[in-house]
Design a protein around this motif. Structure first.
Motif, PDB file in Angstrom:
ATOM      1  N   ILE A   1       0.732  -1.029   0.014  1.00 36.60           N
ATOM      2  CA  ILE A   1       0.127  -0.056  -0.141  1.00 36.60           C
ATOM      3  C   ILE A   1       0.725   1.269  -0.023  1.00 36.60           C
ATOM      4  O   ILE A   1       0.540   2.249  -0.791  1.00 36.60           O
ATOM      5  CB  ILE A   1      -0.929   0.016   1.037  1.00 36.60           C
ATOM      6  CG1 ILE A   1      -1.959  -1.188   1.008  1.00 36.60           C
ATOM      7  CG2 ILE A   1      -1.506   1.261   1.438  1.00 36.60           C
ATOM      8  CD1 ILE A   1      -2.832  -1.000   2.088  1.00 36.60           C
TER       9      ILE A   1
ATOM     10  N   ARG B   1       2.991   1.901  -3.151  1.00 34.72           N
ATOM     11  CA  ARG B   1       2.002   1.886  -4.522  1.00 34.72           C
ATOM     12  C   ARG B   1       2.495   1.017  -5.508  1.00 34.72           C
ATOM     13  O   ARG B   1       2.624   1.259  -6.712  1.00 34.72           O
ATOM     14  CB  ARG B   1       2.084   3.373  -5.060  1.00 34.72           C
ATOM     15  CG  ARG B   1       1.911   4.333  -3.857  1.00 34.72           C
ATOM     16  CD  ARG B   1       0.540   4.344  -2.946  1.00 34.72           C
ATOM     17  NE  ARG B   1      -0.625   4.319  -3.733  1.00 34.72           N
ATOM     18  CZ  ARG B   1      -1.700   3.992  -3.037  1.00 34.72           C
ATOM     19  NH1 ARG B   1      -1.735   3.412  -2.009  1.00 34.72           N
ATOM     20  NH2 ARG B   1      -2.596   4.051  -3.733  1.00 34.72           N
TER      21      ARG B   1
ATOM     22  N   ASN C   1      -6.681  -1.457  -1.693  1.00 34.11           N
ATOM     23  CA  ASN C   1      -7.489  -2.087  -2.532  1.00 34.11           C
ATOM     24  C   ASN C   1      -8.542  -3.188  -1.840  1.00 34.11           C
ATOM     25  O   ASN C   1      -9.426  -3.494  -2.481  1.00 34.11           O
ATOM     26  CB  ASN C   1      -6.637  -2.883  -3.601  1.00 34.11           C
ATOM     27  CG  ASN C   1      -6.092  -2.162  -4.391  1.00 34.11           C
ATOM     28  OD1 ASN C   1      -6.653  -1.146  -4.857  1.00 34.11           O
ATOM     29  ND2 ASN C   1      -5.022  -2.506  -5.407  1.00 34.11           N
TER      30      ASN C   1
ATOM     31  N   TYR D   1      -1.747  -1.805  -8.009  1.00 36.35           N
ATOM     32  CA  TYR D   1      -1.358  -0.566  -7.568  1.00 36.35           C
ATOM     33  C   TYR D   1      -0.600  -0.094  -8.722  1.00 36.35           C
ATOM     34  O   TYR D   1       0.301  -0.983  -9.182  1.00 36.35           O
ATOM     35  CB  TYR D   1      -0.444  -0.467  -6.384  1.00 36.35           C
ATOM     36  CG  TYR D   1      -1.168  -1.008  -5.180  1.00 36.35           C
ATOM     37  CD1 TYR D   1      -1.056  -1.997  -4.465  1.00 36.35           C
ATOM     38  CD2 TYR D   1      -2.120   0.072  -4.590  1.00 36.35           C
ATOM     39  CE1 TYR D   1      -1.891  -2.172  -3.352  1.00 36.35           C
ATOM     40  CE2 TYR D   1      -2.922  -0.044  -3.252  1.00 36.35           C
ATOM     41  CZ  TYR D   1      -2.611  -1.396  -2.715  1.00 36.35           C
ATOM     42  OH  TYR D   1      -3.357  -1.630  -1.743  1.00 36.35           O
TER      43      TYR D   1
ATOM     44  N   TYR E   1      -4.485   3.049  -7.843  1.00 36.14           N
ATOM     45  CA  TYR E   1      -4.968   1.847  -7.302  1.00 36.14           C
ATOM     46  C   TYR E   1      -6.214   1.548  -7.967  1.00 36.14           C
ATOM     47  O   TYR E   1      -6.689   2.462  -8.286  1.00 36.14           O
ATOM     48  CB  TYR E   1      -5.007   2.080  -5.734  1.00 36.14           C
ATOM     49  CG  TYR E   1      -6.128   3.054  -5.137  1.00 36.14           C
ATOM     50  CD1 TYR E   1      -6.062   4.242  -5.410  1.00 36.14           C
ATOM     51  CD2 TYR E   1      -7.430   2.378  -4.473  1.00 36.14           C
ATOM     52  CE1 TYR E   1      -7.125   5.046  -5.031  1.00 36.14           C
ATOM     53  CE2 TYR E   1      -8.440   3.198  -4.297  1.00 36.14           C
ATOM     54  CZ  TYR E   1      -8.329   4.655  -4.422  1.00 36.14           C
ATOM     55  OH  TYR E   1      -9.166   5.254  -3.976  1.00 36.14           O
TER      56      TYR E   1
END
Lengths: 367, 585, 153
Positions: free
Chosen positions: B304, B307, B538, B567, B576
């Motif tokens: 996350i 990315r 996501n 991502y 995303y």
């Protein structure tokens, strides 16, 4: 600011935790609130100072901010993201420096002082594993922190969409496995040599010494001239017969029981280790020897010392050095004080020492 | 905070609103309860560790604080040696079982599993609630053992018999040990019930379109943790039953030929090594139960915050399965010098080698995820970086200990203490911190303060390295562990200053945790309100409404169209693409 | 909510299997302890071979019969023949009680021959395994009763 706080904490913790050395709390003493305050003066002082410091710092920051607003100068927002990247690199460099420094500072004093035959193989494997581990440690950390610094957030750049690469996975799996396999194979070879197929075991000239641990001391028993240890049983333990030796067995009549271990240099020695009550562990760091002492069974370890105590004293430049056998398994309240001295003498001195000992049978029956 | 729907609670006997809230069966509330209990126990464990470090740093010095807390066990301000061992024991037990097993897998399994697989609640909410209340009961029982006359259990967290079976061998092996055993039995039952629930939910209640290979890695990790727990905790139960029989009913499972306190005891025919085998059969999977959720959390947070998709998703899954499966075959590497047959020793060296490989693969995959990413230094990301660094260090020192021959000189010394503290006490705790900072918006609908988080991270990270790295050297030099003081031996004099330094740093680091506590409680009330998907992630848990609802989603359950790591795909405009949004819209 | 309940039944069956799995591991631990201890003590000539009384073989057969009856009861329930199913459940319950009586007989026999919980390790294992097993057994009684009451509803 943090440094000041750390110093304050250090400085005050000494006082906090020992209010008045030697003077202890007796609830009856605190008759009035004034005495209570006086008695706990240091705690109160620290609390007051920290609250004051906090107020001072926050107020000054607020004043600074208000001042900037007053003179219409916008505050530059600090981009912590950017600085964190640099902190990472700083951490990496200082980490590398400090870890190498510790190697030099604490030396690996023990490394140079292995005193048994198998200890040399042990040291060699230790050195190889350390080199491999250090290489991997530095490479992975450098990669980790370097990538973190290089790829920090940039609004103009989008991350690459790379999901996997089977080739790369195969490469790094196989390299890792190969390196680990080499260390483990060599380790197993030495393990076999020492513990399973010890060449010293095959020749019957191993001197057998029995070591018994109990809460909280060690007792050693030598086989005497006949070279065989007599029978013993726990049910025989009483009065002076602390090991429960069965004197009906003729081999037991010349056994020697001592409170210190004396060994001849360059001779193979088999130690039979056992315990009378809970699990202990016989640990001599310089000999690279450790074996648990389990009640109800014998464990054994065969080794050959190659450096006498006197030679070791010269090597370490320490007149008071002695090999010490520690207890290394939690065994009760005085676990930290359960040790026995091990002396390694030349063969002549060892024979003289053995000649001077009285047998256990005589010791028991003399008084 | 929760809008209770009627049909869930129609069969609830109690009609008082507060009782509906406390004995709630909603998995999110149970996750919060686990978290608070684990944090409470964690602070107690931390405090105990600072106290006994004081003893190690200033051995000949009386301390008022000992007398203040442990009046009877610390006459004149000097800690009793056997009570010192009790402190060490309880610190280990609390930290490993209550904080890291109950806190990590309890909290995150309860919070994440239903949310990320698209289920309304766990398979059996009643069992879930039972698992929490048994956990609380066992924590309180463990704390209660401090108030027993002879003191808490003091045979180490590994409670080897005969020391733990004979009350005369050490003070804490009387009532204190019994209370410990009761508390652990309740904890085992709680953990078993929880694990059964998690496995069932993951296997049976996934939403439409969510195949096993579209699950986030954290769910895989929690699934494997639950399987490990299910299979290994009953063996600890067996060991504990045999120990209880030995202590109170005169059996001789673990004891034989013992002469203690001047009398010959009747035990005959047992073997203390049997306990060690049974205990470490749990003990080794236990440490993997501790670290696997942390690794799963770090995978999520890495992808996350970078990315970028997680590098090698399938490889990560297979290495998780390999670690979990192999962990059952390596237990005797804790017992190399305990008197087992040396041939067994060489076998376990080889299996320990094999299990080192998947862990290394995971670390390399993490570094590859970071490569060419676009990293945002949020607090969870910082803690994840710390986790990777600790996992590398701890794993590498494990290579020494896994080799039977090198273990001879290093077993039961400070080298082992340094190794497991770095890999368990630091990497796993950092995983817990990272998870708390990351999912705080989900739990409490507010964001935690970033600045305080950064300060907390840096102080903790630096101080953990400063505390535990020197311990490796102490261990190589032969310093044994669980020693009350080292004054009897001249050879450890070079480490006197090092001990003092470590204690001071640990006190500073202890205060840094107070920053975290302050941040946690303050943000609950006055933190910045969070949006629905603050981290732009996501996975499905960010598609639920901000305020908690029973049943998680208002209308239909979401349908999943892709894997969770989409991502920065050049195909899409955003960097995303959530799992539940289909491609054609 | 209806779909939740359907999924729930499948999940509950899964839960029961997992409980069985964890019990298997519990007994595996005790059994491995038994095997290791027996081999060690055989070598040291300290093991006693204990001949279990024949009563236990009879009770084993009863156990198998009761599993058959319960399985048949389930089958009949699915075929909607409720009355037969209930009768079989009652029969199973009585088989269970009879089993318990036989077990107590066996224990009495062991005690008459001086095999206790403490004393020789061999004896201890019998009692230990028995105790763990009996806990599972008594719980299964409770579930049997619950089943019965649910079918009557």
């Amino acid at each position: 600011m943090k440094i000041i706080f750390a110093c304050l904490t250090y400085f005050f913790s000494n006082f906090l935790f020992s209010q008045e050395l030697g003077q202890y709390i007796d609830e009856n003493n605190q008759n009035s609130i004034i005495e209570y305050i006086f008695y706990n003066r240091y705690i109160i002082l620290i609390l007051v100072i920290s609250i004051l410091l906090y107020r001072i710092i926050t107020t000054s920051i607020n004043i600074f901010k208000l001042n900037m607003i007053l003179i219409n100068q916008p505050l530059k927002k600090i981009d912590w993201q950017y600085y964190t990247g640099y902190f990472m690199i700083l951490f990496l460099l200082s980490g590398i420096f400090l870890s190498l420094y510790q190697f030099k500072f604490y030396g690996l004093d023990l490394w140079y002082s292995s005193a048994t035959l198998h200890g040399q193989y042990y040291d060699f494997l230790f050195l190889i594993v350390t080199l491999l581990v250090l290489i991997v440690f530095f490479i992975t950390h450098i990669l980790l922190f370097y990538f973190i610094h290089k790829y920090k957030k940039n609004h103009n750049r989008k991350a690459s969409y790379i999901t996997h690469s089977n080739k790369l996975e195969i490469y790094w799996t196989s390299i890792t496995s190969l390196i680990l396999l080499l260390t483990v194979i060599y380790g197993n070879v030495i393990w076999n040599k020492i513990v399973i197929n010890n060449p010293n075991k095959k020749d019957n000239n191993s001197i057998i010494i029995e070591l018994t641990g109990e809460q909280f001391k060690w007792t050693a028993r030598y086989a005497g001239y006949d070279g065989v240890l007599g029978n013993r049983s726990f049910r025989n333990i009483h009065d002076k017969n602390i090991l429960g030796i069965d004197f009906n067995d003729k081999y037991a009549l010349d056994d020697i029981v001592t409170n210190e271990i004396v060994l001849p240099v360059n001779k193979s020695i088999k130690m039979l280790i056992s315990s009378k009550d809970v699990i202990h562990s016989a640990y001599i760091p310089e000999f690279r020897l450790q074996m648990n002492a389990v009640p109800g069974m014998y464990t054994s370890f065969t080794f050959t010392p190659i450096i006498t105590t006197n030679e070791m004293r010269l090597k370490k430049n320490d007149e008071n050095f002695d090999y010490i056998l520690f207890c290394n398994k939690i065994c009760g309240a005085s676990h930290f004080n359960m040790w026995i001295r091990v002396t390694v003498l030349t063969e002549n001195n060892y024979n003289n020492w053995i000649d001077r000992q009285t047998t256990f049978y005589q010791t028991i029956n003399s008084i | 905070m929760d809008r209770q729907t009627d049909n869930i609670l129609s069969n609830n006997k109690f009609n008082m609103k507060i009782l509906k809230y406390i004995f709630s069966r909603d998995h999110k509330i149970i996750a919060k309860q686990f978290l608070i209990t684990a944090m409470f126990m964690g602070f107690i464990g931390l405090f105990i560790s600072v106290l006994f470090r004081l003893q190690l740093a200033y051995p000949n010095r009386p301390f008022y604080i000992f007398k203040l807390f442990f009046n009877k066990f610390a006459n004149d301000g000097y800690l009793d040696p056997s009570f010192y061992l009790s402190l060490v024991t309880i610190h280990g037990t609390i930290m490993i079982f209550f904080v890291l097993t109950g806190g990590l897998s309890g909290t995150f399994s309860n919070l994440l599993i239903p949310l990320q697989i698209g289920a309304r609640d766990m398979a059996s909410p009643f069992l879930n609630m039972l698992s929490y209340w048994l956990f609380l009961l066992s924590s309180l029982t463990m704390l209660y053992s401090f108030f027993v006359i002879t003191g808490p259990a003091s045979a180490g967290w590994t409670i080897y018999p005969p020391l733990s079976a004979l009350p005369k061998a050490i003070n804490g092996s009387g009532t204190g040990q019994t209370v410990w055993l009761i508390s652990m039995s309740i904890f085992i039952i709680s953990s078993l019930i929880g694990n059964i629930n998690y496995i069932t939910t993951i296997m049976n209640m996934r939403t439409q379109g969510l195949t096993m290979y579209r699950l986030p890695i954290i769910i895989w990790a929690l699934l494997l943790t639950a399987i490990l727990g299910l299979l290994s905790f009953p063996v600890l139960m067996a060991a504990v039953i045999l120990l209880i029989l030995d202590r109170g009913f005169g059996t001789s499972f673990y004891l034989s030929d013992i002469f203690l306190a001047g009398e010959y005891l009747h035990y005959d025919g047992g073997s203390p090594i049997l306990f060690q085998h049974l205990f470490w059969f749990l003990g080794h999977p236990e440490v993997y139960i501790v670290i696997l959720p942390a690794l799963g959390i770090s995978s999520e947070i890495l992808s996350i915050n970078c990315r970028k998709p997680l590098f090698g998703y399938h490889t990560m899954i297979y290495s998780l399965i390999a670690i979990a499966g192999l962990s059952f075959f390596v237990w005797a590497h804790h017992m190399f010098i305990s008197g087992i047959n040396p041939l067994i020793g060489s076998v376990f060296t080889i299996t320990t080698l094999i299990i080192a490989v998947p862990s290394a693969i995971k670390v390399f995959n993490y570094i590859a995820t970071i490569w060419r990413g676009n990293i945002k230094f949020t607090t969870p990301m910082l803690f994840t970086i710390g986790l990777i660094s600790f996992f590398i260090t701890g794993g590498l020192t494990g290579i020494y200990l896994g080799n039977a021959i090198l273990d001879i000189n290093l077993n039961d010394t400070y080298f082992v203490v340094a190794h497991f503290h770095i890999v368990m006490g630091s990497a796993a705790i950092f995983g817990m911190f990272a998870g708390i900072y990351h999912w705080y918006p989900k739990l409490f609908q507010k964001m935690m303060n970033e600045k305080l988080g950064h300060i907390h991270f840096w102080i903790t990270y630096i101080s953990i390295y400063l505390i535990f790295f020197p311990m490796h050297f102490m261990g190589i030099n032969g310093m044994p562990r669980r020693y009350y003081d080292f004054n009897a031996f001249g050879m450890f004099n070079i480490f006197i200053n090092m001990n003092k330094f470590i204690t001071i740093i640990s006190i500073i680091s202890g205060f840094a945790q107070l920053i975290f506590l302050y941040n946690f409680t303050y943000s609950m009330f006055k933190g910045k309100d969070s949006s629905k998907n603050p981290w732009k992630a996501n996975t499905l848990e960010w598609t639920t409404p901000i305020e908690h609802i029973h049943g998680n989603w208002e209308n239909d359950l979401p349908v999943v169209y892709r894997w969770p790591y989409e991502y920065s795909n050049p195909k899409y405009q955003d960097d995303y693409m959530p799992q539940n949004i289909s491609d054609k819209h | 909510m209806k779909s939740y309940n359907d999924k729930n039944i499948i999940a509950v069956k899964f839960i029961v299997w997992l409980f069985i799995l964890s019990s298997v591991m519990l007994f595996a631990g005790i059994t491995s302890a038994y095997i290791v201890n027996r081999i060690g003590l055989l070598n040291a000539n300290k093991w006693i071979y204990i001949q279990l009384p024949n009563v236990f073989i009879c009770s084993n057969i009863l156990l198998i019969i009761s599993s058959i009856t319960i399985y048949y009861a389930n089958y009949l329930f699915n075929e909607y023949k409720y009355l037969y199913s209930k009768t079989l459940l009652i029969i199973t319950f009585f088989i269970g009680i009879f089993f318990l009586i036989l077990q107590l007989n066996g224990l009495k026999y062991l005690i008459n021959n001086n095999i206790y919980l403490s004393g020789n390790v061999a004896g201890s294992y019998i009692y230990n395994i028995y105790y763990t097993w009996s806990t599972c057994y008594i719980w299964s009684f409770r579930y049997l009763l619950l089943l019965f009451f649910y079918t009557t509803k």
